[in-house]
Design a protein around this motif. Structure first.
Motif, PDB file in Angstrom:
ATOM      1  N   ILE A   1       1.214 -39.507 -27.245  1.00 50.06           N
ATOM      2  CA  ILE A   1       0.868 -39.240 -25.802  1.00 50.06           C
ATOM      3  C   ILE A   1       1.235 -37.813 -25.339  1.00 50.06           C
ATOM      4  N   GLU A   2       0.573 -37.476 -24.164  1.00 45.58           N
ATOM      5  CA  GLU A   2       1.115 -36.473 -23.407  1.00 45.58           C
ATOM      6  C   GLU A   2       2.204 -36.793 -22.505  1.00 45.58           C
TER       7      GLU A   2
ATOM      8  N   ASN B   1       6.648 -46.171 -20.136  1.00 45.89           N
ATOM      9  CA  ASN B   1       5.618 -46.562 -19.179  1.00 45.89           C
ATOM     10  C   ASN B   1       4.108 -46.164 -19.684  1.00 45.89           C
ATOM     11  N   ASP B   2       4.012 -44.972 -20.452  1.00 45.75           N
ATOM     12  CA  ASP B   2       2.939 -44.470 -20.946  1.00 45.75           C
ATOM     13  C   ASP B   2       2.515 -44.935 -22.379  1.00 45.75           C
ATOM     14  N   ILE B   3       3.310 -45.904 -22.842  1.00 50.22           N
ATOM     15  CA  ILE B   3       3.025 -46.226 -24.313  1.00 50.22           C
ATOM     16  C   ILE B   3       2.222 -47.676 -24.041  1.00 50.22           C
ATOM     17  N   PRO B   4       1.438 -47.981 -24.808  1.00 50.59           N
ATOM     18  CA  PRO B   4       0.877 -47.281 -25.776  1.00 50.59           C
ATOM     19  C   PRO B   4      -0.189 -46.129 -25.500  1.00 50.59           C
ATOM     20  N   ILE B   5      -0.755 -46.372 -24.020  1.00 42.97           N
ATOM     21  CA  ILE B   5      -1.740 -45.234 -23.485  1.00 42.97           C
ATOM     22  C   ILE B   5      -1.211 -45.120 -22.099  1.00 42.97           C
TER      23      ILE B   5
ATOM     24  N   LYS C   1       4.361 -53.266 -10.708  1.00 42.78           N
ATOM     25  CA  LYS C   1       4.756 -54.641 -10.908  1.00 42.78           C
ATOM     26  C   LYS C   1       6.029 -54.882 -11.368  1.00 42.78           C
ATOM     27  N   THR C   2       6.597 -54.173 -12.121  1.00 36.65           N
ATOM     28  CA  THR C   2       7.976 -54.395 -12.703  1.00 36.65           C
ATOM     29  C   THR C   2       8.702 -53.060 -12.434  1.00 36.65           C
ATOM     30  N   ALA C   3      10.003 -53.126 -12.191  1.00 39.17           N
ATOM     31  CA  ALA C   3      10.983 -52.234 -12.111  1.00 39.17           C
ATOM     32  C   ALA C   3      10.963 -50.969 -13.152  1.00 39.17           C
ATOM     33  N   PRO C   4      10.865 -51.188 -14.315  1.00 39.46           N
ATOM     34  CA  PRO C   4      10.721 -50.022 -15.347  1.00 39.46           C
ATOM     35  C   PRO C   4       9.405 -49.245 -15.088  1.00 39.46           C
ATOM     36  N   GLU C   5       8.326 -50.138 -14.883  1.00 36.92           N
ATOM     37  CA  GLU C   5       7.051 -49.641 -14.705  1.00 36.92           C
ATOM     38  C   GLU C   5       6.940 -48.652 -13.315  1.00 36.92           C
ATOM     39  N   ARG C   6       7.616 -49.174 -12.471  1.00 35.98           N
ATOM     40  CA  ARG C   6       7.486 -48.506 -11.086  1.00 35.98           C
ATOM     41  C   ARG C   6       8.280 -47.200 -11.488  1.00 35.98           C
ATOM     42  N   SER C   7       9.471 -47.267 -12.048  1.00 35.90           N
ATOM     43  CA  SER C   7      10.276 -45.947 -12.266  1.00 35.90           C
ATOM     44  C   SER C   7       9.569 -44.962 -13.048  1.00 35.90           C
ATOM     45  N   ALA C   8       8.582 -45.198 -13.982  1.00 36.12           N
ATOM     46  CA  ALA C   8       8.056 -44.540 -14.718  1.00 36.12           C
ATOM     47  C   ALA C   8       7.044 -43.730 -14.127  1.00 36.12           C
ATOM     48  N   SER C   9       6.643 -44.225 -12.823  1.00 36.62           N
ATOM     49  CA  SER C   9       5.429 -43.766 -12.347  1.00 36.62           C
ATOM     50  C   SER C   9       5.742 -42.961 -11.143  1.00 36.62           C
ATOM     51  N   LEU C  10       7.399 -42.817 -11.074  1.00 33.45           N
ATOM     52  CA  LEU C  10       7.808 -42.298  -9.776  1.00 33.45           C
ATOM     53  C   LEU C  10       7.606 -40.736  -9.989  1.00 33.45           C
TER      54      LEU C  10
END
Length: 694
Positions: free
Chosen positions: A183-184, A226-230, A657-666
């Motif tokens: 991934i980038e 959060n960017d895995i697998p794409i 929707k989830t805390a780890p996902e949100r944090s990864a997109s911050l």
């Protein structure tokens, strides 16, 4: 102003205007309205002055070859006499100038009375409505007197090395993400890693971390995971949603087959991926919403299993980057100490346990001799070059740096080190921002000027907790880099700054770890002080899920008031304001902003957020919008309204929707969370320059 921008013409009898105003043979042609140009006295010529001609401005100026000073007006000998230093005596003797104990030298400082600043050319002065700072506001922030800081003084040679190694570290991060996970790197995740690490770091380098616990960065780990697998992107059309769903199913299946997964995990992921692919082959009439709903279901089913097999690899990326950073810090620190080996530590002044008004941070080590930094102007841009590395800043901001330097620097009254320190300052922030287009500008934004004016008038705010010499509104502020910024007014990093009283504005970079540490620091200060103390905090309204910092402030015993400014109905100043065009100065915030007042009892009594004062603050946003008239996606009328518990700030995307996902997109800017997006937005993308102050 150098020969790169102007043609230098040495003054002699063939190039001086005659008393009648006509030029003698060989002189440049000047406008017919020009005044007669007097010949230079011999004393000025011996002091290094010569008359030159500016092709761009079509008028003469005076240049001193000893000090590199340029003036639009003829210098007056003896008006600003200073004591001749030993190096100037040696230089004068070398060039054959007779030296006496009273030999005068005109100071190099462009702020000296009688000498116009470098930027004082006709037509370049900002109009009153175009000034983005007020350096006349005096501070009400009181601190306990503190000793000088033990940071190594900045030097262009060390900034070049730090820039080179930081660029290499970014490249290592990019390569590790691509080689190990395919991934980038998540956009600006490296910048947020720097922010999160410096909250914990106890190492000697002002930028790169080297002494952190834990070694693995929660911020970097979340964002890569959060960017895995794409990496999921913004979706607008049905075909894009269909393609994204297929790519996710294919990548999840491929990843689980190539990693050391448990039989149960392999079975669950492969079954869900194959079921999704079969559904895509069968159903060609599905809507975009159907595809997005299916993608959300697939992520819920496969996400935990994919994360489990990627966990060790991603932790390895975080660990590797940290250890490389620590090694680079060791190299930089050793090289810096070698450079300063002849620079003895000055005796620090006696520090008394007394309360004083805050003052810029001082360095214990004296600065070494600085190398030559070239300066020239290209229209309204000041260009500073050292060893082929050029940094740029708008002319008006260059003037601002001159003023801040005059107010704050105590070891360089003649501005001999000014250009090299400006070069180091701008280079440091460029390195922190990164090399990508519009990258890092989220670290360096600010509130609109009318809002600052209202904060000062209504609530006595005179200090910014997160700013820089480039984006500050007041001349007193805290910033990330005490070594480079202290010469321009910085009081050092805010987490190391402990005021006893005062009224403060805080608009932090939007890093969850940094905002959480900020709240902890606020509450400690408010509990400790019995003097009037007030903090007005501007943070993004992220509520789905609620960020820890926002939750702690909303439930704090020191919360006196809270209000919300809706998305698309307010703006921030660009993080690239010191170099961008005027029409690019402001950008709409695509999320709501929460404004929270944290005050102790004395602060509440002195700066109470009454309804009248709150309305004045909200009106500052409205007045600014009417004055600016900038376009925006919001077609509804502006309804800035105070709220006791903030407005809605739900992030509707799947990635939130989830805390780890949100944090990864911050991201570290107001634009990193798009609160207006519909539920079919998978990941937030970032408009170029929505920013928050650092």
């Amino acid at each position: 102003m150098t020969s790169e921008n102007h043609t230098t013409v040495k003054v002699d009898t063939s190039m001086v205007m005659s008393p009648t105003g006509s030029a003698t043979q060989g002189s440049p042609v000047s406008p017919s309205t020009s005044k007669p140009m007097p010949e230079l006295p011999d004393e000025l010529v011996q002091a290094g002055w010569s008359k030159c001609w500016s092709k761009r401005e079509n008028r003469p100026y005076w240049f001193n070859r000893f000090t590199n000073q340029s003036l639009w007006e003829m210098p007056v000998l003896g008006q600003h006499d200073v004591i001749v230093s030993e190096k100037w005596v040696l230089l004068f003797i070398e060039v054959g100038i007779p030296v006496t104990p009273t030999t005068p030298i005109v100071p190099i400082s462009p702020i000296t009375p009688g000498a116009k600043p470098w930027n004082s050319t006709t037509g370049t002065e900002d109009k009153p409505g175009q000034i983005y700072w007020d350096l006349d506001v005096q501070t009400n922030a009181v601190i306990r007197e503190r000793p000088p800081a033990n940071h190594l003084p900045p030097h262009p040679e060390m900034e070049l090395q730090r820039a080179h190694l930081t660029t290499k570290l970014r490249q290592h991060y990019h390569e590790l993400c691509y080689q190990r996970e395919g991934i980038e790197p998540p956009r600006e995740s490296f910048n947020r890693w720097l922010l999160e690490r410096k909250v914990l770091d106890k190492g000697p380098d002002p930028l790169l971390p080297s002494e952190c616990d834990p070694i693995i960065s929660p911020s970097m780990f979340r964002e890569v995971m959060n960017d895995i697998p794409i990496r999921l992107s913004r979706i607008k059309y049905k075909e894009e949603a269909r393609k994204l769903l297929f790519k996710y199913a294919e990548a999840a299946k491929k990843m689980i087959d190539s990693r050391n997964a448990t039989p149960d995990s392999r079975k669950v992921v492969k079954w869900n991926a194959e079921d999704t692919m079969n559904w895509l082959r069968r159903d060609h009439s599905a809507s975009k919403e159907d595809y997005m709903e299916r993608l959300e279901h697939l992520r819920k089913q496969c996400g935990p299993h994919v994360a489990a097999v990627a966990k060790d690899s991603v932790e390895g990326i975080c660990t590797k980057i940290y250890h490389i950073s620590a090694e680079y810090v060791r190299r930089i620190h050793q090289a810096h100490k070698t450079l300063l080996k002849d620079c003895n530590v000055s005796e620090a002044a006696d520090v008394q346990d007394r309360l004083v008004y805050c003052y810029p941070i001082r360095l214990a080590l004296p600065s070494p001799a600085q190398p030559r930094v070239e300066l020239h102007f290209e229209n309204d841009i000041a260009c500073l070059r050292y060893k082929g590395e050029m940094v740029k800043v708008n002319r008006s901001y260059f003037t601002k740096l001159e003023l801040l330097y005059r107010y704050s620097s105590i070891d360089d009254p003649r501005f001999e080190k000014f250009l090299s320190r400006v070069w180091c300052l701008i280079k440091r922030y460029l390195v922190m921002f990164g090399a990508g287009v519009n990258e890092g500008t989220g670290l360096q934004g600010a509130l609109p000027v009318p809002v600052f004016e209202a904060l000062n008038k209504q609530f006595g705010v005179t200090f910014e907790c997160f700013a820089s010499p480039l984006n500050s509104y007041f001349k007193q502020f805290c910033s990330a880099f005490p070594d480079t910024d202290g010469f321009f007014g910085s009081r050092g990093p805010f987490l190391n700054f402990s005021p006893a009283s005062g009224s403060f504005e805080a608009n932090p970079p939007f890093s969850e770890e940094l905002m959480d540490a900020m709240v902890t620091h606020f509450e400690k200060l408010l509990e400790k002080s019995s003097e009037p103390l007030s903090f007005i905090i501007f943070v993004p309204e992220w509520r789905d899920p609620l960020t820890p910092a926002l939750h702690r402030m909303e439930t704090s015993a020191f919360r006196r008031h809270q209000m919300s400014v809706p998305a698309f109905e307010h703006e921030y100043r660009s993080g690239s304001q010191h170099i961008c065009k005027k029409e690019e100065m402001y950008y709409k915030a695509v999320h709501g902003t929460v404004v929270i007042f944290l005050q102790n009892a004395a602060g509440f009594a002195k700066w109470e957020p009454t309804p009248e004062r709150i309305q004045e603050l909200l009106a500052a946003y409205q007045v600014y919008r009417r004055a600016l008239g900038s376009p925006g996606p919001s077609s509804a009328p502006t309804t800035l309204s105070p709220a006791s518990a903030g407005g809605s700030g739900d992030k509707d995307s799947i990635a939130a929707k989830t805390a780890p996902e949100r944090s990864a997109s911050l991201d570290t800017s107001p634009a990193r969370q798009d609160n207006s997006s519909s539920s079919n937005t998978v990941e937030k993308t970032t408009p170029p320059s929505e920013t928050a102050s650092v």
